[in-house]
Enzyme design. Structure first.
Site, PDB file in Angstrom:
ATOM      1  N   LYS A 292      29.056 -10.179 -18.029  1.00  0.00           N
ATOM      2  CA  LYS A 292      30.101  -8.984 -18.614  1.00  0.00           C
ATOM      3  C   LYS A 292      31.142  -9.702 -18.597  1.00  0.00           C
ATOM      4  O   LYS A 292      32.318  -9.053 -17.703  1.00  0.00           O
ATOM      5  CB  LYS A 292      29.540  -8.293 -18.442  1.00  0.00           C
ATOM      6  CG  LYS A 292      28.590  -7.134 -18.708  1.00  0.00           C
ATOM      7  CD  LYS A 292      28.938  -5.841 -18.695  1.00  0.00           C
ATOM      8  CE  LYS A 292      27.310  -4.666 -19.141  1.00  0.00           C
ATOM      9  NZ  LYS A 292      25.956  -4.847 -18.345  1.00  0.00           N
TER      10      LYS A 292
HETATM   11  P1  BMP Z   1      18.575   0.911 -16.594  1.00  0.00           P
HETATM   12  O1  BMP Z   1      17.059   0.322 -17.590  1.00  0.00           O
HETATM   13  O2  BMP Z   1      17.463   0.625 -14.969  1.00  0.00           O
HETATM   14  O3  BMP Z   1      18.948   1.999 -16.234  1.00  0.00           O
HETATM   15  O4  BMP Z   1      18.679  -0.853 -16.685  1.00  0.00           O
HETATM   16  C1  BMP Z   1      19.967  -1.241 -17.803  1.00  0.00           C
HETATM   17  C2  BMP Z   1      20.250  -2.215 -17.572  1.00  0.00           C
HETATM   18  O5  BMP Z   1      21.695  -3.180 -18.381  1.00  0.00           O
HETATM   19  C3  BMP Z   1      21.194  -2.983 -16.442  1.00  0.00           C
HETATM   20  O6  BMP Z   1      21.572  -3.762 -16.323  1.00  0.00           O
HETATM   21  C4  BMP Z   1      23.040  -2.547 -17.251  1.00  0.00           C
HETATM   22  O7  BMP Z   1      23.563  -3.301 -16.227  1.00  0.00           O
HETATM   23  C5  BMP Z   1      22.587  -3.119 -18.022  1.00  0.00           C
HETATM   24  N1  BMP Z   1      23.725  -2.008 -19.522  1.00  0.00           N
HETATM   25  C6  BMP Z   1      23.383  -1.265 -19.383  1.00  0.00           C
HETATM   26  O8  BMP Z   1      22.941   0.067 -18.895  1.00  0.00           O
HETATM   27  N2  BMP Z   1      24.496  -0.316 -20.502  1.00  0.00           N
HETATM   28  C7  BMP Z   1      25.576  -1.346 -21.442  1.00  0.00           C
HETATM   29  O9  BMP Z   1      25.943  -0.620 -22.300  1.00  0.00           O
HETATM   30  C8  BMP Z   1      24.942  -2.551 -21.314  1.00  0.00           C
HETATM   31  C9  BMP Z   1      24.428  -3.083 -20.107  1.00  0.00           C
HETATM   32  O10 BMP Z   1      24.658  -4.576 -19.954  1.00  0.00           O
END
Ligand code: BMP
Length: 464
Positions: A292
């Site tokens: 990011k």
């Molecule tokens: P999880 O499924 O464990 O919630 O992880 C989601 C992943 O996607 C994390 O690595 C987070 O940094 C990334 N992410 C997100 O959740 N929302 C966004 O809007 C953008 C992301 O990159």
């Protein structure tokens, strides 16, 4: 008043209009039904209540609700006539007082009947039903006055809801035509519009999109997804290399993309990168470093190409914020020979994030201007129609990656919001991103397969 007289009355007061109207879903419609006006006509309100009461005879319910604002007044009339209590779900969570989302008395297992004025996509009915279900109530029936939908009955059925309507848009058009208020041509135009809107739900295949893509990594990824039958991106946010590779080795045959946050690996070393590159080649997945980037061109160039992690040397894709303007892309890819792709953050999944519609639109414009470097967008929508709204703005040469995907969870304790793989893909996501749902499960292999299967099957169903 019969149905015909009712429709003519609605037309007379301007509650049915023809022209060009932008709907909440982002679609431009050749007609508009605005039943909010009805509150000024008590006789119409009473008639509508009569027709709905007739329709709901024999249905089982303990409580009645109307979706605010339009259907709430008519639901109150029905509640009072039938002596069935009313409840309603607030549009916004209250920030003061009780913070209640649902107003009125209810108890667990009560069955709520949902009343609304009109149905187009069915999304808001699902959202309302979910609010009641989260409060441990049952919802079986949704009754609307006008069904102007493309295929909402089927859509609601998938969520276990039975849709009944008083009148269809075809009947409304017929009544108005018979009485000389609209011409045959308009009726045909509207019918074509409704049919076409259903067809537009179908999407191009990944194979067709390979030809359209301008970024080489996008082409590679589309090819890879087709040959591996997966559009799953695993977000492997484990903190030690041991745990990281344990999960990766169980799931690498299920994924198209591995997403890393390299700076959370506590025992990072260059051998980690070597191992990662080797796995990527052998198992055929691309690496997306979710860095990011957000700074000025000169700084991000160093952050991407130099430093401890040398991200540019091993990742195929990177995530980029557009907050600092388009020059961030000039900086990142300056002097780089290898084929890379950027994913621009168009909409985030975290609750309360500050990305507004205009920011999303301008981010997409930047992507279009830099289409050789930009592989696609990271976007989120809390509902299918919210995702569809975003997807309509994104050209077919770009990929839409969607985080916030889980098999059942709705949110975490730190502001993350989730939808299911099927919802994400039906809305228009090309690739789903799943993290904890997989790597924190007892059986990452089986769960990754479940995510893969759901997303891939849904993608195939939605293709032309
Ligand atoms: P999880 O499924 O464990 O919630 O992880 C989601 C992943 O996607 C994390 O690595 C987070 O940094 C990334 N992410 C997100 O959740 N929302 C966004 O809007 C953008 C992301 O990159």
């Amino acid at each position: 008043m019969n149905k015909k007289e009712f429709v003519l009355y609605l037309y007379k007061i301007g509650a049915i209009k023809f022209g060009e109207f932008k709907l909440k879903s982002g679609i431009t419609s050749p007609f508009y039904v605005d039943l909010r006006l009805m509150v000024s006509y008590p006789d119409l309100m009473n008639e509508m209540a009569n027709m709905i009461i007739e329709k709901i005879k024999g249905k089982e319910f303990d409580l009645i609700t109307g979706i605010p604002y339009t259907a709430l007044p008519v639901a109150s009339i029905i509640s009072s006539r039938l002596k069935v209590p009313l409840v309603f779900a607030r549009k916004e969570e209250k920030t003061y007082g009780t913070k209640k989302l649902i107003e009125g008395n209810y108890k667990e297992n009560d069955t709520v009947l949902i009343i609304d004025d009109i149905i187009t996509t069915g999304e808001s009915k699902i959202e309302t039903a979910n609010l009641f279900k989260e409060a441990h109530m049952n919802v079986k029936d949704v009754v609307v006055f006008v069904d102007r939908s493309f295929n909402a009955k089927e859509f609601l059925k998938r969520y276990g809801l039975e849709l009944s309507s008083i009148i269809s848009i075809d009947e409304v058009l017929e009544i108005l035509r018979e009485n000389g208020f609209i011409r045959d041509k308009v009726v045909e135009e509207i019918k074509t519009f409704i049919k076409k809107s259903t067809e537009e739900e179908k999407r191009l295949t990944f194979k067709d999109r390979i030809l359209k893509a301008k970024n080489p990594v996008t082409k590679k990824l589309l090819n890879l997804m087709e040959s591996k039958s997966t559009n799953l991106c695993l977000s492997l946010d484990k903190e030690t290399s041991k745990e990281f590779f344990e999960v990766l080795d169980k799931t690498s045959d299920k994924i198209a993309v591995l997403k890393t946050h390299i700076d959370i690996i506590s025992d990072f070393s260059l051998s980690f990168i070597e191992k990662l590159k080797e796995r990527s080649k052998k198992e055929g997945f691309l690496i997306l470093e979710d860095r990011k980037f957000a700074d000025i061109g000169n700084t991000v160039k160093k952050q991407y190409q130099k430093g401890l992690y040398k991200i540019a040397s091993w990742s195929h894709l990177i995530t980029v914020h557009t907050i600092s303007g388009p020059s961030i892309l000039d900086g990142l890819f300056k002097d780089l020979k290898e084929e890379k792709g950027a994913l621009l953050l168009a909409k985030m999944s975290s609750k309360g994030n500050l990305i507004a519609d205009d920011y999303t639109r301008r981010t997409i414009e930047i992507g279009e201007k830099y289409s050789e470097l930009v592989s696609g967008f990271v976007g989120f929508g809390e509902t299918e129609s919210e995702i569809k709204e975003l997807k309509r703005k994104i050209r077919d040469d770009f990929l839409l990656f969607m985080p916030g995907v889980s098999l059942g969870l709705k949110y975490d304790s730190l502001g993350q919001r989730y939808i299911t793989p099927s919802e994400a893909i039906r809305g228009g996501a090309d690739i789903i991103i799943a993290g904890r749902g997989i790597y924190e499960s007892k059986d990452p292999k089986a769960i990754a397969e479940e995510f893969r299967k759901q997303a891939w099957e849904e993608k195939t169903k939605n293709e032309l």
